[in-house]
Design a protein around this motif. Structure first.
Motif, short mmCIF file in Angstrom:
data_model
loop_
_atom_site.label_atom_id
_atom_site.label_comp_id
_atom_site.label_asym_id
_atom_site.label_seq_id
_atom_site.Cartn_x
_atom_site.Cartn_y
_atom_site.Cartn_z
N ARG A 60 14.43 -2.39 -7.32
CA ARG A 60 13.68 -2.36 -8.56
C ARG A 60 13.11 -0.96 -8.82
O ARG A 60 13.11 -0.47 -9.94
N LEU A 61 12.62 -0.32 -7.75
CA LEU A 61 11.96 0.97 -7.92
C LEU A 61 12.92 2.15 -7.79
O LEU A 61 12.54 3.29 -8.00
N ALA B 254 0.84 -1.21 0.00
CA ALA B 254 0.00 0.00 0.00
C ALA B 254 0.87 1.26 0.00
O ALA B 254 0.45 2.31 -0.46
N THR B 255 2.08 1.14 0.53
CA THR B 255 2.99 2.30 0.57
C THR B 255 3.69 2.50 -0.77
O THR B 255 3.86 3.62 -1.24
N LEU B 256 4.11 1.38 -1.37
CA LEU B 256 4.94 1.50 -2.57
C LEU B 256 4.14 1.58 -3.86
O LEU B 256 4.70 1.89 -4.91
N VAL B 257 2.83 1.32 -3.79
CA VAL B 257 2.04 1.24 -5.01
C VAL B 257 2.07 2.54 -5.81
O VAL B 257 2.02 2.54 -7.04
N ASP C 248 14.01 -9.44 2.58
CA ASP C 248 14.37 -9.81 1.22
C ASP C 248 13.46 -9.10 0.22
O ASP C 248 13.89 -8.61 -0.82
N LEU C 249 12.20 -9.03 0.59
CA LEU C 249 11.20 -8.35 -0.23
C LEU C 249 11.52 -6.86 -0.35
O LEU C 249 11.53 -6.29 -1.45
#
Lengths: 220, 255
Positions: free
Chosen positions: B197-198, B161-164, B189-190
Motif C-alpha cells: 500500500r505504501l 510506530a515505524t511506518l506512521v 500478512d500485515l
C-alpha cells in the motif's frame, strides 16, 4: 505474431547434497508459440516438461540458450534480464498456473483472484469455476486440492495474459470442471493469448492444443 | 526504477571473525530484498551497516535521497540521524528495543510523528488511532501502556510506530522471530499489505525461508559473511545453485 521463442536451451541440476550428482534435463530444447496458439508439451515423465515450463517463467535458471518474450512490443531475452525486468514481465505479460496453490494466510479466495482484476470479475470467475459464494470469502488453506486448483485457475483466467503457461491445469478436476477449463483456455486463445501447457489428460490436450511438442523426441 | 541504496565491497571484521567479506548489493525504490542465512552468517551486521548504525572497515554504502547517490560516511552524524528518523524505518526483532514501554501506545506512535515535525495534537492522536486500526489493535487501547500488550501486539505496535511517518525505506531484522507461528502469519500478512500500500522499499533479514518467499522480490543468501547466491526469490528457492542454498532449502520441513 510470435509471442515466445526459445532456442538451444540447456538445463542441468547439480545436487551438491547428493555427492554432486548431475542431472541433465534439457538438451537443445526449443519452442515457439504465436498469439492465439496453444502448444502442448508431451513426453513421458522425466523428459523435462515441467523444467521447460519453469525455465520459460524464469523460475529455473537455464545453463545456456535464449528465451525471447514479446513484452510490450519488444522481444526481451529472459535469460539475461535482471530481476526487476522479470518481475515486470510477470506482472503484465507472462502468466503461470502452477499445479498447486501457494495459499497465503488470511487472504480470501476472492481477494487472491481480485489481485489481478476487480472484485466483481473475480467473483464471476470463481463462480464459473464452481467456487460458490460461501467459499469465496474464506482463505483457501483448508480447501480441497481441486478447489485450490480452481482458485489458482481463476486467478489466471480472470485477466488477459499475452502469454500463459499452464502446468497440469486439470490434474485434480472432475469432468465438469475440466470442460470449463477447456472453454476458458479456448476463450483465452481467441482473445490472442499464446499458451504453453502440460496436459496429461489427452482429452484436454486434443481439445486445446494446436501443436504438440514431444520432448522425448526432442532429446533424441 | 532508480537505485535507492547501494553497498560496495563491504568488509567488516570482529577480531578474527569475518562478518562481511566483499559484500556488494543494490536496492531499487519499492523493492523488497530479503537477506537469508543462518546465525553468524553476517546478515544482522550487514543490516546495521546498511542502516548506518555501524561503520564498515572498508567499502561504502550510498543512498539516493533524490539528489543522486551519496556515501553515508560523508553525510555527517546529524544528516544521517535525520535520514534515519524521517525517511527510514527500522523494525527490530524485539519490539521492546524500539518502543518506550512507559508511555502509551498512542504516545509511541505520536512520538515518531512529532520527531518528523508534526505539532497538531488532535491530528497526531487521530493518525495514531488510525494506525492502531491498520495494525489490528483496538483503537480503544490508544491510552494503554505497551507493557499490557502481548508479544504479537507489541510487534504490531512497533510496525505502526515505524511506518506512521511513511518512510521510503524500512529495514527489518527478523520481524517475526520471537513470535508464535499463529501470530507470525498475521504479522506477515500485515507487513505484506502495508508494504504494498505504501510502496516501501524493504531490506528484510530473516532465517525463515517461508517469510522470504512470502514477502521478497529478490533474495540474497549469505554464509560466513559472503553473498553466496542472489536472484529472484522464487528462482533461488526453487532452483538453488550453491551448495549452501540447497542445504537451506532442503532443511525446511514441509508443512
Amino acid at each position: 505474431m510470435m509471442m515466445l521463442t526459445a532456442q538451444a536451451l540447456e538445463k542441468s541440476f547439480t545436487l551438491h547434497l547428493q555427492g554432486g550428482a548431475k542431472l541433465d534435463v534439457l538438451h537443445n530444447a526449443a519452442i515457439t508459440v504465436r498469439a492465439g496458439e496453444c502448444v502442448a508439451l508431451a513426453g513421458p515423465s522425466g523428459t523435462g516438461k515441467s523444467t521447460l515450463l519453469r525455465a520459460l517463467y524464469g523460475n529455473y535458471l537455464v545453463d545456456s540458450g535464449e528465451i525471447l518474450i514479446r513484452h510490450e512490443g519488444e522481444m526481451i531475452n529472459l535469460t539475461n534480464a535482471d530481476a526487476q525486468t522479470i518481475i515486470e514481465i510477470r506482472s503484465k505479460t507472462l502468466g503461470y498456473v502452477s499445479q498447486f496453490l501457494r495459499a497465503i494466510p488470511r487472504i480470501s479466495a476472492k481477494n487472491i483472484v481480485a489481485a489481478g482484476a476487480d472484485t466483481a470479475r473475480a467473483q464471476q470467475m470463481l463462480t464459473r469455476l464452481g467456487i460458490g459464494a460461501n467459499l469465496q470469502n474464506l482463505a483457501p488453506a483448508t480447501f480441497s486440492g481441486g478447489e485450490q486448483q480452481r482458485v489458482n485457475l481463476a486467478r489466471a483466467f480472470v485477466r488477459h495474459w499475452p502469454i500463459l503457461l499452464l502446468d497440469e491445469p486439470t490434474a485434480s478436476l472432475d469432468a465438469a470442471n475440466r470442460d470449463i477449463v477447456i472453454a476458458l483456455i479456448n476463450e483465452a486463445k481467441s482473445k490472442g493469448s499464446a499458451i504453453i501447457g502440460i496436459f496429461h489428460d489427452s482429452f484436454v490436450r486434443d481439445a486445446v492444443a494446436d501443436q504438440v511438442l514431444d520432448l522425448s523426441k526432442e532429446h533424441a | 526504477m532508480s537505485v535507492l541504496l547501494r553497498a560496495r565491497h563491504l568488509e567488516q571484521r570482529f577480531g578474527r571473525i569475518v562478518a562481511l567479506d566483499d559484500v556488494s548489493l543494490s536496492l531499487r525504490r519499492h523493492e523488497i530484498l530479503a537477506i537469508v542465512g543462518e546465525s553468524g552468517s553476517g546478515k544482522s551486521t550487514l543490516l546495521n551497516v546498511l542502516a548506518g548504525f555501524q561503520q564498515p572497515d572498508s567499502g561504502d554504502v550510498l543512498y539516493d535521497s533524490g539528489d543522486g547517490p551519496q556515501p553515508l560516511a560523508t553525510l555527517g552524524a546529524l544528516t544521517l540521524r535525520k535520514l534515519q528518523r524521517a525517511r527510514w524505518g527500522f523494525v527490530h526483532q524485539d519490539p521492546r528495543r524500539a518502543l518506550r514501554l512507559d508511555i502509551t501506545a498512542g504516545g509511541n506512535i505520536g512520538e515518531r510523528l512529532m520527531a518528523a515535525g508534526q505539532r497538531n495534537y488532535g491530528q497526531i492522536r487521530e493518525t495514531a488511532a488510525r494506525w492502531l486500526e491498520d495494525v489490528e489493535i483496538d483503537p480503544a487501547r490508544i491510552d494503554d501502556l505497551p507493557k499490557t500488550f502481548s508479544g504479537g501486539m507489541l510487534q504490531r505496535l512497533q510496525i505502526a510506530a515505524t511506518l506512521v511517518t511513511e518512510p521510503e525505506l524500512v529495514f527489518m531484522d527478523e520481524p517475526t522471530g520471537g513470535l508464535d507461528v499463529s501470530v507470525q502469519a498475521r504479522i506477515l500478512d500485515l507487513i505484506r499489505g502495508l508494504v504494498k500500500r505504501l510502496g516501501l522499499a524493504v531490506i528484510l533479514v530473516t532465517h525463515d525461508i517461508g517469510v522470504a518467499r512470502l514477502l521478497a522480490d529478490r533474495l540474497i543468501v549469505m554464509r560466513h559473511g559472503r553473498i553466496v547466491e542472489t536472484g529472484l526469490t522464487d528462482q533461488v528457492l526453487d532452483d538453488p545453485h550453491h551448495e549452501y542454498t540447497q542445504l537451506l532449502v532442503s532443511s525446511v520441513l514441509p508443512a
